[in-house]
Design an enzyme around this catalytic site. Structure first.
Site, short mmCIF file in Angstrom:
data_model
loop_
_atom_site.label_atom_id
_atom_site.label_comp_id
_atom_site.label_asym_id
_atom_site.label_seq_id
_atom_site.Cartn_x
_atom_site.Cartn_y
_atom_site.Cartn_z
N LYS A 106 0.85 -1.19 0.00
CA LYS A 106 0.00 0.00 0.00
C LYS A 106 0.88 1.23 0.00
CE LYS A 106 -4.51 0.60 0.24
NZ LYS A 106 -5.50 -0.43 -0.11
N GLY A 220 -18.03 6.98 -2.45
CA GLY A 220 -16.90 6.94 -3.37
C GLY A 220 -17.08 5.77 -4.32
N ASN A 221 -16.02 5.40 -4.99
CA ASN A 221 -16.11 4.36 -6.02
C ASN A 221 -16.74 3.06 -5.52
OD1 ASN A 221 -14.28 1.80 -7.07
ND2 ASN A 221 -15.11 3.03 -8.73
N1 GLU Z 1 -7.18 -0.02 -3.28
C1 GLU Z 1 -7.94 -1.19 -3.59
C2 GLU Z 1 -7.98 -2.12 -2.40
O1 GLU Z 1 -7.82 -1.71 -1.27
C3 GLU Z 1 -7.47 -1.87 -4.86
C4 GLU Z 1 -6.08 -2.37 -4.85
C5 GLU Z 1 -5.56 -2.82 -6.20
O2 GLU Z 1 -6.33 -2.84 -7.14
O3 GLU Z 1 -4.38 -3.13 -6.24
O4 GLU Z 1 -8.27 -3.28 -2.54
#
Ligand code: GLU
Length: 428
Positions: A106, A220-221
């Site tokens: 992350k 959000g999305n």
């Molecule tokens: N940010 C999204 C999550 O927490 C997607 C992560 C990604 O697609 O790598 O799952």
């Protein structure tokens, strides 16, 4: 998130609890309790007014035993190393439970992206890549969007990386815009994935989706497409959605006497998930305070905003009618709230299972980039449904066979797969 909750402590607490249930070798547990690598860096950005501002950036690579690290980049004013650590750790479990060949990571920047111009955002995203490019890539670490980041930002990041390495390398970032290396279905993926797991949970509980109602936190999305899916895939009714209003510095819950129309709400929401309150009011939406979503008399609660929102305090307000909590957000539920959910017998679909749809289609995006051949939206969503349904069943089977809470079962499945990969590679 309440001041007393540290997301990484929460992630470690959840892990420790299951490590104990699994009787996991303490030496192996020590490898997984902490991220393998952490990057912390400063990004100087020339602002439009000529001043130079320095932003704090992060990337955490938790574990890559099953494949390259994978996970989003969050732009948020209260980002900390600990939230990035927690989110990176959860990504390892998410990719493992979805059974995609990727590890966990992350990233983040401490910033409110809504305060930047388009050109400033572009320079900031390129600056993040200039710091990280040697340590990311299709075989190392593949970032994606998260809270506060958009497909356009991924497009800029991919471009910056491609320039730095001297060749077009689309699969270094996923969640890119359509026409710029993105995959059809990626926009809907996380929200629809949430709904596929809700559909499976309803089958298991013998509920009729068509007479079911839901309250969603956030718009959000994830929440947007969970709302669309709840209405269009399940045939249910969305009682309310909530959102943060940055102009008023508060959050609101929006409901409508006939149920929310998610497709209409999509036309009056900005790129950061803020609903235009005048337009909502003109269309007959009722505005209440931001916490109202959790006390609604509904069958399904979908927290799809930030971590720590379902906590010891807010869980006291939930209605006896709630049968399912589907965690669209990462880490929305604190260990204290988990105890109440268990005691009330509410069926929990844990975050890293429930919201794994986003990273699953990110994986499909990388596959399509690498083979340079693109699937139709129907094909992507069908493959996503299969993955989500299989993951849900694996976790439910574990919960039933070991007689454990769904979150613990999801951890058992995920930890088991990661430990196996580490053993096969000779790491432990
Ligand atoms: N940010 C999204 C999550 O927490 C997607 C992560 C990604 O697609 O790598 O799952």
């Amino acid at each position: 998130m309440s001041k007393t909750i540290n997301a990484f402590e929460m992630a470690q607490k959840q892990f420790d609890h299951v490590a104990e249930l699994l009787n996991l070798d303490p030496e192996v547990a020590e490898v997984l309790r902490w991220p393998a690598r952490e990057f912390s860096f400063r990004i100087p950005v020339r602002m439009d007014d000529g001043t130079l501002r320095v932003f704090q950036g992060y990337r955490v690579q938790h574990n890559d035993a099953r494949g390259p690290n994978k996970g989003g980049i969050r732009f948020h004013p209260s980002e900390t190393m600990d939230t990035v650590r927690a989110l990176g750790t959860w990504m390892t479990w998410k990719c493992a439970v979805a059974d995609i060949p990727l590890g966990g990571g992350k990233g983040g920047i401490i910033v409110d992206p809504a305060t930047l111009s388009t050109a400033e955002k572009e320079r900031l995203t390129r600056g993040w890549v200039q710091n990280m490019w040697r340590n990311i890539g299709p075989r190392q670490d593949v970032p994606a969007p998260d809270v506060g980041t958009t497909p356009q930002m991924m497009g800029w990041m991919m471009d910056e990386y491609s320039k730095l390495v001297g060749q077009y390398t689309p699969s270094t970032f996923t969640g890119k815009p359509l026409g710029g290396g993105g995959s059809l279905g990626r926009t809907e993926a996380t929200g629809f994935g949430v709904i596929y797991t809700v559909r499976e949970a309803m089958k298991h509980l013998g509920m009729d989706p068509k007479t079911s109602t839901a309250a969603l936190q956030g718009f959000g999305n994830v929440s947007q497409y969970a709302a669309v899916g709840f209405v269009e895939i399940l045939g249910g009714k969305v009682e309310c959605v909530s959102c943060w209003d940055r102009n008023d510095r508060t959050s609101y819950t929006y409901s409508h006497p006939d149920g929310c129309d998610p497709r209409f709400l999509l036309t009056i929401v900005d790129q950061y998930g803020m609903i235009d309150k005048e337009k909502a009011e003109a269309a007959g939406y009722i505005r209440e305070d931001g916490d109202a979503w959790i006390s609604k008399d509904v069958d399904v609660l979908i927290p799809a905003a930030l971590e720590g929102q379902v906590n010891g305090e807010s869980i006291q307000k939930i209605s006896d009618r709630v049968k399912i909590i589907a965690e669209g957000a990462n880490g929305p539920t604190t260990p204290e709230a988990d105890e109440v959910i268990k005691a009330k017998g509410i069926f929990n679909i844990p975050d890293f299972l429930c919201n794994a749809g986003g990273v699953t289609v990110s994986y499909f995006e990388g596959v399509q980039n690498d083979m340079n051949f693109y699937w139709s939206k129907e094909e992507v969503l069908e493959k996503l449904d299969q993955k989500m349904t299989t993951a849900f069943k694996a976790v439910l089977d574990m919960a039933e066979s070991k007689n454990v809470y769904m979150r613990d079962a999801a951890y058992m499945v995920a930890i088991g797969r990661v430990v196996k990969a580490m053993e096969l590679r000779g790491w432990v």
